[in-house]
Design a protein around this motif. Sequence first.
Motif, PDB file in Angstrom:
ATOM      1  N   LEU A 113      22.615 -34.115  34.031  1.00 35.85           N
ATOM      2  CA  LEU A 113      21.976 -35.317  33.510  1.00 35.85           C
ATOM      3  C   LEU A 113      21.144 -35.985  34.605  1.00 35.85           C
ATOM      4  N   ARG A 114      21.696 -36.033  35.810  1.00 36.99           N
ATOM      5  CA  ARG A 114      20.981 -36.629  36.935  1.00 36.99           C
ATOM      6  C   ARG A 114      19.762 -35.779  37.310  1.00 36.99           C
ATOM      7  N   THR A 115      19.892 -34.472  37.177  1.00 35.99           N
ATOM      8  CA  THR A 115      18.756 -33.590  37.435  1.00 35.99           C
ATOM      9  C   THR A 115      17.612 -33.883  36.476  1.00 35.99           C
ATOM     10  N   LEU A 153       8.897 -33.306  45.075  1.00 31.66           N
ATOM     11  CA  LEU A 153       9.866 -32.244  44.851  1.00 31.66           C
ATOM     12  C   LEU A 153       9.273 -31.104  44.022  1.00 31.66           C
ATOM     13  N   PRO A 154       9.687 -29.857  44.286  1.00 30.11           N
ATOM     14  CA  PRO A 154       9.376 -28.764  43.354  1.00 30.11           C
ATOM     15  C   PRO A 154      10.312 -28.859  42.151  1.00 30.11           C
ATOM     16  N   LEU A 155      10.047 -28.125  41.115  1.00 35.09           N
ATOM     17  CA  LEU A 155      10.951 -28.081  39.975  1.00 35.09           C
ATOM     18  C   LEU A 155      12.197 -27.281  40.339  1.00 35.09           C
ATOM     19  N   PRO A 156      13.309 -27.469  39.626  1.00 37.69           N
ATOM     20  CA  PRO A 156      14.531 -26.709  39.927  1.00 37.69           C
ATOM     21  C   PRO A 156      14.286 -25.200  39.887  1.00 37.69           C
ATOM     22  N   GLY A 157      14.727 -24.520  40.926  1.00 37.73           N
ATOM     23  CA  GLY A 157      14.579 -23.078  40.984  1.00 37.73           C
ATOM     24  C   GLY A 157      13.239 -22.598  41.475  1.00 37.73           C
ATOM     25  N   GLU A 158      12.304 -23.521  41.736  1.00 38.39           N
ATOM     26  CA  GLU A 158      10.975 -23.133  42.200  1.00 38.39           C
ATOM     27  C   GLU A 158      10.754 -23.467  43.673  1.00 38.39           C
ATOM     28  N   ASP A 181      29.245 -21.975  38.528  1.00 40.16           N
ATOM     29  CA  ASP A 181      28.930 -21.001  37.478  1.00 40.16           C
ATOM     30  C   ASP A 181      29.979 -20.977  36.380  1.00 40.16           C
ATOM     31  N   GLN A 182      31.229 -21.257  36.711  1.00 42.39           N
ATOM     32  CA  GLN A 182      32.298 -21.200  35.713  1.00 42.39           C
ATOM     33  C   GLN A 182      32.477 -22.496  34.953  1.00 42.39           C
ATOM     34  N   ASP A 183      31.774 -23.540  35.362  1.00 39.94           N
ATOM     35  CA  ASP A 183      31.912 -24.839  34.697  1.00 39.94           C
ATOM     36  C   ASP A 183      31.063 -24.861  33.443  1.00 39.94           C
ATOM     37  N   SER A 184      31.686 -24.637  32.260  1.00 38.36           N
ATOM     38  CA  SER A 184      30.931 -24.625  30.993  1.00 38.36           C
ATOM     39  C   SER A 184      30.347 -25.980  30.668  1.00 38.36           C
ATOM     40  N   GLY A 185      30.911 -27.072  31.250  1.00 39.94           N
ATOM     41  CA  GLY A 185      30.368 -28.399  30.992  1.00 39.94           C
ATOM     42  C   GLY A 185      29.000 -28.601  31.580  1.00 39.94           C
ATOM     43  N   GLU A 186      28.588 -27.678  32.508  1.00 41.00           N
ATOM     44  CA  GLU A 186      27.265 -27.770  33.094  1.00 41.00           C
ATOM     45  C   GLU A 186      26.374 -26.630  32.605  1.00 41.00           C
ATOM     46  N   PHE A 222      22.821 -22.806  39.218  1.00 41.24           N
ATOM     47  CA  PHE A 222      23.148 -23.566  40.419  1.00 41.24           C
ATOM     48  C   PHE A 222      21.976 -24.438  40.833  1.00 41.24           C
ATOM     49  N   ALA A 223      20.760 -23.857  40.803  1.00 40.01           N
ATOM     50  CA  ALA A 223      19.573 -24.612  41.222  1.00 40.01           C
ATOM     51  C   ALA A 223      19.377 -25.845  40.348  1.00 40.01           C
ATOM     52  N   LEU A 224      19.708 -25.727  39.060  1.00 37.36           N
ATOM     53  CA  LEU A 224      19.557 -26.861  38.150  1.00 37.36           C
ATOM     54  C   LEU A 224      20.648 -27.904  38.370  1.00 37.36           C
ATOM     55  N   VAL A 225      21.897 -27.441  38.480  1.00 38.01           N
ATOM     56  CA  VAL A 225      23.019 -28.370  38.617  1.00 38.01           C
ATOM     57  C   VAL A 225      22.959 -29.122  39.948  1.00 38.01           C
ATOM     58  N   SER A 226      22.615 -28.426  41.033  1.00 36.72           N
ATOM     59  CA  SER A 226      22.677 -29.037  42.365  1.00 36.72           C
ATOM     60  C   SER A 226      21.387 -29.750  42.766  1.00 36.72           C
ATOM     61  N   TYR A 227      20.330 -29.592  42.004  1.00 35.31           N
ATOM     62  CA  TYR A 227      19.016 -30.160  42.322  1.00 35.31           C
ATOM     63  C   TYR A 227      19.102 -31.629  42.746  1.00 35.31           C
ATOM     64  N   PRO A 228      18.430 -31.983  43.857  1.00 30.38           N
ATOM     65  CA  PRO A 228      17.460 -31.232  44.668  1.00 30.38           C
ATOM     66  C   PRO A 228      18.087 -30.546  45.883  1.00 30.38           C
TER      67      PRO A 228
END
Length: 325
Positions: A201-203, A234-239, A317-322, A271-277
């Motif tokens: 959500l914060r991402t 910032l770049p976009l997540p994963g970029e 990766d195992q957190d289905s909530g994300e 991971f790139a999306l969840v941890s962004y930036p």
Amino acid sequence: MKRKRKRLHKKGNMIVFPGTVERLLDQAEDAMQAEEFEEAVRISEQLLEIAPNLSELPGILAVAYYETKAFEQAKTYAAQWLQSDMSEYFEAMELYLAICMQLQDYVEVEDTIGALLDEGVIPSELKQKFIYLRELNGRLLSRFTDDFSMQPKETVSFESFLQMDGFQQQQMLAQLENNGAENSQSLLAEIAVHDELPPVLRTVALVLLRNTGYENPLVIRKFGRGLSVIPSELPLPGEDAVSKEIFALLQDSLDKDPSRLSLIEEAVRKFALVSYPLDWGVPAEAVASAYENYSAFLFEGTPLPQTALHKLIFEVDQDSGEAVE
């Protein structure tokens, strides 16, 4: 004592093999649980042909069509769900109202929520949620009827946003993405830096700030680390450069196993999306090696090294909530 016979379903003049309906329903529910909504639609449409009166179908189709952005179809089945399952009436009503807002049926949303409030039928624990939904709809209705000629105020206060459930918060950000992020930068900034909100959500809030050219520095903390950033830069997540290097390294090492490569690339994107930036905090070579170990863990059952990096990769990766779309 006679054995109880299962009801036989017919498709035209053909009798459907016993157990087919139950099997397809299980598959549709499994697809929903896995968030494979297009597959859920496909299976449910098969069920419509052989068991159109199945009570579970309206709810499944309403959600699946909504998630695949087929809002007209979703509205039809959400209306049927409202009439067919009183035990889930308010869950169905929330979805129905969200669909109406996507279709810009703002007057219908206002009339419906107004009637529910006037009749006093909304449970006390849900009343505030419907009030917030009505507030959001009112602002969208005002903007719609003014043909977007007036600059809208911030959608809701940050305190109101925190009181919403996850579904409403996602809807709010989706509406801002469609029309209004430029006028809600203060709200988005508060969301982006709030440690207790879900990382994805914060991402989303941070990406919206980036897209609107927000230039004030923000400190983002995730997974025990912090980073000061200027969203517009910032770049976009994963970029980012690190992610791109990781993808290249994994493609070199796993190119002979496309299915494994595809799964691990999705884990990197997640991971790139969840941890962004923030990134992994170590060089790309170390991250790629850790993901190779993770792939061996998933595909071959090889024990996963218990380093901080491996634990972090596994946890995210195992957190289905994300889960990401």
